[in-house]
Design an enzyme around this catalytic site. Sequence first.
Site, PDB file in Angstrom:
ATOM      1  CE  LYS A  78      28.774  43.946  41.020  1.00 54.12           C
ATOM      2  NZ  LYS A  78      29.549  44.173  41.286  1.00 54.12           N
ATOM      3  CB  THR A  80      30.369  36.204  47.695  1.00 51.59           C
ATOM      4  OG1 THR A  80      31.169  36.199  46.227  1.00 51.59           O
ATOM      5  CG2 THR A  80      29.961  35.427  48.389  1.00 51.59           C
ATOM      6  NE  ARG A 101      28.239  41.886  34.840  1.00 51.05           N
ATOM      7  CZ  ARG A 101      30.464  42.029  34.984  1.00 51.05           C
ATOM      8  NH1 ARG A 101      30.264  42.759  33.882  1.00 51.05           N
ATOM      9  NH2 ARG A 101      30.593  42.546  36.215  1.00 51.05           N
ATOM     10  CE  LYS A 112      36.605  39.802  39.745  1.00 48.01           C
ATOM     11  NZ  LYS A 112      35.412  40.197  38.334  1.00 48.01           N
ATOM     12  CB  ALA A 280      29.720  47.421  34.638  1.00 41.09           C
ATOM     13  CG  PHE A 308      32.650  47.555  38.571  1.00 37.94           C
ATOM     14  CD1 PHE A 308      33.718  46.281  38.413  1.00 37.94           C
ATOM     15  CD2 PHE A 308      32.780  47.746  36.811  1.00 37.94           C
ATOM     16  CE1 PHE A 308      34.988  46.534  38.358  1.00 37.94           C
ATOM     17  CE2 PHE A 308      34.277  47.228  36.258  1.00 37.94           C
ATOM     18  CZ  PHE A 308      34.692  46.274  36.647  1.00 37.94           C
ATOM     19  CG  PHE A 388      35.742  40.284  53.865  1.00 36.43           C
ATOM     20  CD1 PHE A 388      36.763  40.070  52.882  1.00 36.43           C
ATOM     21  CD2 PHE A 388      34.594  41.108  53.676  1.00 36.43           C
ATOM     22  CE1 PHE A 388      36.450  40.049  51.825  1.00 36.43           C
ATOM     23  CE2 PHE A 388      34.981  40.732  52.201  1.00 36.43           C
ATOM     24  CZ  PHE A 388      35.540  40.278  50.999  1.00 36.43           C
ATOM     25  CD1 TRP A 416      34.285  34.235  50.090  1.00 39.37           C
ATOM     26  CD2 TRP A 416      34.047  33.634  52.688  1.00 39.37           C
ATOM     27  NE1 TRP A 416      35.407  34.103  50.726  1.00 39.37           N
ATOM     28  CE2 TRP A 416      35.604  33.444  52.093  1.00 39.37           C
ATOM     29  CE3 TRP A 416      34.213  33.685  53.945  1.00 39.37           C
ATOM     30  CZ2 TRP A 416      36.864  32.328  52.223  1.00 39.37           C
ATOM     31  CZ3 TRP A 416      35.448  33.040  55.101  1.00 39.37           C
ATOM     32  CH2 TRP A 416      36.186  32.159  53.720  1.00 39.37           C
TER      33      TRP A 416
END
Length: 563
Positions: A78, A80, A101, A112, A280, A308, A388, A416
Amino acid sequence: MSEASNVVKSDIEIAQNAELEPIGKIASKLGLEDTDWEPYGRYKAKVSVDTLNKLKNKPDGKVILVTSINPTPAGEGKSTVTVGLGQALNKIGKNAVIALREPSLGPTMGLKGGAAGGGYAQVVPMEDINLHFTGDFHAITTAHNALAAFLDNHIQQGNPLAIDPRRIVWKRVLDLNDRALRHVIIGLGGKTNGVPREDGFDITVASEIMAILCLSKDLNDLKTRLSNMLIAYNYEGRPVFVRDLKVEGALTLLLKDAIHPNLVQTLENTPAFVHGGPFANIAHGCNSVLATKLGAKLGDYLVTEAGFGADLGAEKFLDITTRAGHFKPSVVVIVATIRALKMHGGLTKEELKHEDIDALARGMENLSCHIETIKSFGLPYVVAINHFIFDTDREVAYLKDWCAANGHPVALSKVWEQGGEGGTELAALVVDTIAHKENLFKPIYELSDSVEDKIQKVVTKVYGGNGIEFSSKAQKQLKSIQQNGWDKFPVCIAKTQYSLSDDPKLIGRPKDFTIHIRELKVSAGAGFIVVMTGSVLTMPGLPKHPAALNMDVDDRGKAIGLF
């Protein structure tokens, strides 16, 4: 970079090879004067909140909210997409600014790794942003723990407010995942060491001070909100606030620099505000109102994200943040990945490299629910397929065809891999949607609704659940909330991010479930009621193999393994 490339650079390698512009040049792009900002090194700056007053007569730009389906271990990207969309809007000739954020050290060192976008859609300097940055989180941690110290000292020094040590609701915080600190005993060792009592630690991003910083409109509003924080009850059961301790001035002093939004840039030198970072699944999950409003004044488009899935971050952005900031979004971008949809369709992470149209079809129920959520707010939306390298052409075609058949605007995003160039299709669709789709934005509930009704509306209209069930503890707290006049606050529901329900194992689109409410916490300064559901924790723990195991620094001081 070609999809066929055998060598895929890590995010940190890409970021460290970026050509950054001096932060003064980024400020100039925004039309800021030298008196509007203060440099924090070559590539970071604080922009004064007073700049908003100077821009008050300037029309606001369009606010674009980026959200997603429920996250999975496969990743959704998200942030990205948010960064890439901002870059792409500038690619197609629009004046766009980004607001994100600040990452928490808890998840950065935990599960992560870094959280500043990915690939060729990142905010930089990535190492600084993921670590200590401009010190905002340290200031919040210090202010929070200073209040805890003032509170315990008040009790030690005679307790003139008659605070009941058994009914203190203000914990301590730390910006790391440390499960051993969830429940502690303090004040041991004799009379001179304080009054023994039970205490505990939350993670800094769950602090009410974090939420307050992100919802305040200026320094005076910050001080007022801090003074209104509920910290305990006295022996007669009456609430005790920060203003009763008379320390709101000291707390504001500790936050006087942290309140100013941080200005950085993307890999393509798009201006980006990175400010504040409430969780979140625990808090309201959005960057500061100040950063959003400042970006909207300085750009024609402001791209921001909510943490999220749409059931958490987007709902809170739309029901809490927009009310505090007095603005409305122009469009919502719902990020979906084929990988995550296949996991919602029943596949394991190890099976995702193989084409599976059937699993993808089953996973569409999750996306469908989030689309319905955004529609229930009356907002126009766009589905962004975050591409992806293992997605097959047939899978991409299936997702596009499903969206077309159901009337959902959709675009493929390859930011990406390609940066802004890979998001121009999405950017053009977003701009067109803003221009031509009707915007009938309205929050899910009214502030005049009862607390039960507010929660019920979120559960049924957003999560798709049947209803709610209060624990006996929550029922008692509900009565106290009503008696003290806090029932007109919005609700901030803390639940798992992995499911629409409060059970993280119920992926996809679960049916016929009840949300179990175990506790209600009053954030009187932030101005909302935190609704604790299921087994969600306000102090996460570290995984068996934390991301920190991959982190290091070379002999030149360059970070290794942040992502």
